[in-house]
Design a protein around this motif. Structure first.
Motif, PDB file in Angstrom:
ATOM      1  N   GLN B 109      28.909  33.141  38.852  1.00 41.26           N
ATOM      2  CA  GLN B 109      28.251  31.844  38.799  1.00 41.26           C
ATOM      3  C   GLN B 109      28.812  30.883  39.850  1.00 41.26           C
ATOM      4  N   ALA B 110      30.124  30.907  40.024  1.00 43.38           N
ATOM      5  CA  ALA B 110      30.730  29.916  40.917  1.00 43.38           C
ATOM      6  C   ALA B 110      31.835  30.475  41.789  1.00 43.38           C
ATOM      7  N   GLY B 111      32.197  31.740  41.623  1.00 44.87           N
ATOM      8  CA  GLY B 111      33.247  32.326  42.446  1.00 44.87           C
ATOM      9  C   GLY B 111      34.600  31.699  42.144  1.00 44.87           C
ATOM     10  N   PRO B 112      35.713  32.185  42.673  1.00 45.14           N
ATOM     11  CA  PRO B 112      35.772  33.395  43.485  1.00 45.14           C
ATOM     12  C   PRO B 112      35.463  34.634  42.644  1.00 45.14           C
ATOM     13  N   LEU B 113      34.943  35.676  43.273  1.00 46.40           N
ATOM     14  CA  LEU B 113      34.510  36.870  42.561  1.00 46.40           C
ATOM     15  C   LEU B 113      35.698  37.624  41.949  1.00 46.40           C
ATOM     16  N   VAL B 114      35.535  38.000  40.684  1.00 46.61           N
ATOM     17  CA  VAL B 114      36.566  38.742  39.957  1.00 46.61           C
ATOM     18  C   VAL B 114      35.988  40.103  39.586  1.00 46.61           C
ATOM     19  N   ALA B 115      36.641  41.160  40.005  1.00 47.30           N
ATOM     20  CA  ALA B 115      36.126  42.509  39.751  1.00 47.30           C
ATOM     21  C   ALA B 115      36.210  42.861  38.270  1.00 47.30           C
ATOM     22  N   ILE B 116      35.197  43.572  37.783  1.00 45.96           N
ATOM     23  CA  ILE B 116      35.228  44.111  36.418  1.00 45.96           C
ATOM     24  C   ILE B 116      36.001  45.425  36.439  1.00 45.96           C
ATOM     25  N   THR B 117      36.885  45.589  35.473  1.00 42.96           N
ATOM     26  CA  THR B 117      37.612  46.854  35.336  1.00 42.96           C
ATOM     27  C   THR B 117      36.934  47.693  34.266  1.00 42.96           C
ATOM     28  N   TYR B 118      36.414  48.834  34.651  1.00 45.93           N
ATOM     29  CA  TYR B 118      35.789  49.752  33.688  1.00 45.93           C
ATOM     30  C   TYR B 118      36.816  50.773  33.213  1.00 45.93           C
ATOM     31  N   THR B 119      36.701  51.153  31.937  1.00 45.83           N
ATOM     32  CA  THR B 119      37.633  52.104  31.334  1.00 45.83           C
ATOM     33  C   THR B 119      36.845  53.212  30.644  1.00 45.83           C
ATOM     34  N   ALA B 120      37.252  54.446  30.846  1.00 44.38           N
ATOM     35  CA  ALA B 120      36.566  55.577  30.217  1.00 44.38           C
ATOM     36  C   ALA B 120      36.493  55.389  28.711  1.00 44.38           C
ATOM     37  N   GLY B 121      35.324  55.631  28.140  1.00 46.12           N
ATOM     38  CA  GLY B 121      35.140  55.577  26.697  1.00 46.12           C
ATOM     39  C   GLY B 121      34.550  54.279  26.196  1.00 46.12           C
ATOM     40  N   GLU B 122      34.641  53.188  26.970  1.00 46.13           N
ATOM     41  CA  GLU B 122      34.182  51.900  26.447  1.00 46.13           C
ATOM     42  C   GLU B 122      32.662  51.782  26.468  1.00 46.13           C
ATOM     43  N   LYS B 123      32.151  50.819  25.674  1.00 49.59           N
ATOM     44  CA  LYS B 123      30.709  50.640  25.528  1.00 49.59           C
ATOM     45  C   LYS B 123      30.111  49.953  26.749  1.00 49.59           C
ATOM     46  N   LEU B 124      28.851  50.269  27.006  1.00 45.68           N
ATOM     47  CA  LEU B 124      28.126  49.651  28.110  1.00 45.68           C
ATOM     48  C   LEU B 124      26.899  48.914  27.581  1.00 45.68           C
ATOM     49  N   TYR B 125      26.579  47.813  28.234  1.00 44.15           N
ATOM     50  CA  TYR B 125      25.394  47.015  27.920  1.00 44.15           C
ATOM     51  C   TYR B 125      24.610  46.829  29.213  1.00 44.15           C
ATOM     52  N   TRP B 126      23.383  46.301  29.097  1.00 49.79           N
ATOM     53  CA  TRP B 126      22.711  45.829  30.308  1.00 49.79           C
ATOM     54  C   TRP B 126      23.128  44.394  30.536  1.00 49.79           C
ATOM     55  N   SER B 127      23.329  44.035  31.787  1.00 53.85           N
ATOM     56  CA  SER B 127      23.606  42.648  32.125  1.00 53.85           C
ATOM     57  C   SER B 127      22.296  41.854  32.118  1.00 53.85           C
ATOM     58  N   LEU B 128      22.367  40.580  32.416  1.00 54.27           N
ATOM     59  CA  LEU B 128      21.169  39.735  32.431  1.00 54.27           C
ATOM     60  C   LEU B 128      20.214  40.126  33.564  1.00 54.27           C
ATOM     61  N   VAL B 156      31.851  57.215  31.207  1.00 53.40           N
ATOM     62  CA  VAL B 156      32.426  58.561  31.325  1.00 53.40           C
ATOM     63  C   VAL B 156      33.587  58.530  32.311  1.00 53.40           C
ATOM     64  N   ALA B 157      33.338  57.951  33.474  1.00 53.97           N
ATOM     65  CA  ALA B 157      34.385  57.816  34.484  1.00 53.97           C
ATOM     66  C   ALA B 157      34.204  56.491  35.205  1.00 53.97           C
ATOM     67  N   ALA B 158      35.285  55.767  35.365  1.00 50.60           N
ATOM     68  CA  ALA B 158      35.234  54.468  36.028  1.00 50.60           C
ATOM     69  C   ALA B 158      35.049  54.658  37.535  1.00 50.60           C
ATOM     70  N   PRO B 159      34.438  53.673  38.204  1.00 53.11           N
ATOM     71  CA  PRO B 159      34.270  53.781  39.666  1.00 53.11           C
ATOM     72  C   PRO B 159      35.631  53.836  40.350  1.00 53.11           C
ATOM     73  N   SER B 160      35.757  54.720  41.311  1.00 55.38           N
ATOM     74  CA  SER B 160      37.010  54.831  42.064  1.00 55.38           C
ATOM     75  C   SER B 160      36.720  55.528  43.380  1.00 55.38           C
ATOM     76  N   VAL B 161      37.723  55.573  44.224  1.00 55.11           N
ATOM     77  CA  VAL B 161      37.552  56.255  45.506  1.00 55.11           C
ATOM     78  C   VAL B 161      37.250  57.735  45.291  1.00 55.11           C
ATOM     79  N   THR B 162      37.677  58.261  44.145  1.00 58.03           N
ATOM     80  CA  THR B 162      37.486  59.678  43.855  1.00 58.03           C
ATOM     81  C   THR B 162      36.025  60.031  43.627  1.00 58.03           C
TER      82      THR B 162
END
Lengths: 174, 173
Positions: B109-128, B156-162
Motif C-alpha cells: 500500500q505504501a512501501g517500503p516493500l516487505v517480502a512474504i516468507t512462505y513455509t512448507a505446510g502452511e495454508k494458502l488463500y487468494w489475495s485481493l 508444498v515448497a517455498a520459493p527459492s533459488v533451488t
C-alpha cells in the motif's frame, strides 16, 4: 462378520489424487503405518523436491502404504520406500479403510486411564498431534497456539467394530 | 539446483479436475498469469459459466496465462482472450507457479516493500487480486467479509533459488 478383505494398514475403496513425495529423515527413521498423516516440510537446501514429514495436525495427505507391512514381505516392495526415501501421498477425495487411528482420547493418553474415542458416522476427522485420524481437535485440547484446528481431513463413514476388524472407514476430503 | 523444468507460469506436477469457463470482460482486459485465482461471475443474459479475477473467493485457478512467452508464434497466441474461454483447475492439483504475492499487503500500500516468507505446510488463500498468499487480506484491508476462511491450498515448497523462485502448492479447490 467382516466381508471386505482388510489385509493392509490402509485399504482403498475409491481412489482420489496421489503423487510421489520425498520422505523426511524423521519419517524414514521412525517408519510409519499405511494411512499415516503427513505434512509438507522444507527440503534440504539446494534440493528441488517435494518432501513430507509426520503431521502434527496440519494436512498434506496420508501415506498409502506402510514402511514395513506384512503384505509386502518377501516381495519386491520389501523395504522399498525406506531404501529410496519416497512414498505415495494420497490427497483429495478417497474412500479408505485404515487402522491408523487414535484409539484413546488425547486427555487420557497424557495420564491414563485410557478412554476410548467413540467414533460416530459423519463426524469430521482431524489429524492428531501424531498424524493419526481422530475426531478430537488436539490443537485445542493441548493448548497449541495454532488452535482451533480447522484442517479437516474427512468424515467417518463406518466406525471401528468387530464387524470390520476394527478398521475405520472414512471419506477423505483433503 | 532446479531439477524440474519450469517453463510456464503454472507448471503441473499432478493433475486434478478441469473445466472450460467463459471469461469476464474485465479479466480479458487486464490479462492474467497462469495459476491466477478466479471466482464465479454473473454472465448476464447468456447461459455461460463465467469467471473473473478472484478477490479472495474462489472458483479455481486458470491453468494458462493470457499472454505467456511459451505460447508465442504458436496456435495458442492470444487464443484465450480472442475466444473468451480458458481452462479452470479445481480439486487437488500440485503445481509450481509464479502467481503468488511476493510482498505483504501492508507494504504494497505504501512501501517500503516487505517480502512474504512462505513455509512448507502452511495454508494458502487468494489475495485481493487473485494471487496465492499466506495471509488473510480481507482482515488486513478491513474488508467487511473478514476473516477469509476460504483456504485454497497448502505450501508444498517455498520459493527459492533451488526452484527458480516458483511457489509449489497443493490446491484444495
Amino acid at each position: 462378520m467382516p466381508i471386505a478383505p482388510r489385509n493392509r494398514d490402509c485399504v482403498v475403496l475409491k481412489r482420489g489424487e496421489s503423487i510421489t513425495v520425498s520422505l523426511s529423515d524423521g519419517l524414514l527413521a521412525s517408519g510409519w503405518q499405511g494411512g499415516q498423516g503427513v505434512v509438507w516440510t522444507a527440503p534440504a537446501v539446494g534440493v528441488d523436491e517435494f518432501k513430507v514429514g509426520v503431521s502434527d495436525g496440519w494436512v498434506a495427505g496420508l501415506l498409502l502404504d506402510g514402511s514395513n507391512e506384512s503384505g509386502d514381505q518377501y516381495t519386491g516392495l520389501t523395504g522399498n520406500q525406506v531404501a529410496y526415501g519416497y512414498a505415495v501421498l494420497c490427497y483429495g477425495n478417497w474412500l479408505l479403510m485404515t487402522r491408523t487411528i487414535e484409539r484413546y482420547t488425547w486427555a487420557s493418553r497424557q495420564g491414563g486411564p485410557l478412554v476410548d474415542i467413540v467414533y460416530v458416522e459423519s463426524a469430521p476427522l482431524f489429524l492428531s498431534l501424531e498424524g493419526k485420524l481422530t475426531t478430537e481437535d488436539e490443537f485445542t485440547l493441548s493448548g497449541d497456539p495454532r488452535a482451533p484446528n480447522t484442517s479437516y481431513i474427512g468424515y467417518v463413514c463406518q466406525v471401528p467394530s468387530v464387524d470390520n476388524d476394527y478398521y475405520l472407514t472414512f471419506q477423505m476430503s483433503a | 539446483m532446479p531439477t524440474v523444468t519450469r517453463n510456464r507460469d503454472c507448471v503441473v506436477h499432478m493433475k486434478s479436475d478441469s473445466f472450460t469457463v467463459a471469461l469476464a470482460p474485465s479479466l480479458i482486459a487486464s490479462g492474467w498469469t497462469g495459476g491466477s485465482g478466479v471466482m464465479w461471475s454473473d454472465s448476464g443474459a447468456s447461459d455461460k459459466f463465467m469467471v473473473e479475477q478472484s478477490d479472495g473467493l474462489y472458483g479455481g485457478m486458470l491453468l494458462f496465462g493470457s499472454d505467456e512467452l511459451s505460447d508465442k508464434w504458436t496456435g495458442l497466441s492470444d487464443n484465450q482472450t480472442v475466444y473468451s474461454f480458458a481452462t479452470i483447475c479445481t480439486g487437488g492439483w500440485v503445481v509450481s507457479t509464479v502467481s503468488f504475492e511476493t510482498y505483504t499487503w501492508a507494504s504494497r500500500q505504501a512501501g517500503p516493500l516487505v517480502a512474504i516468507t512462505y513455509t512448507a505446510g502452511e495454508k494458502l488463500y487468494w489475495s485481493l487480486r487473485g494471487l496465492y498468499t499466506n495471509t488473510d487480506e480481507w482482515s488486513e484491508s478491513g474488508d467487511p467479509r473478514a476473516p477469509n476462511t476460504f483456504v485454497v491450498g497448502r505450501v508444498v515448497a517455498a520459493p527459492s533459488v533451488t526452484n527458480n523462485y516458483y511457489l509449489t502448492a497443493q490446491t484444495n479447490l
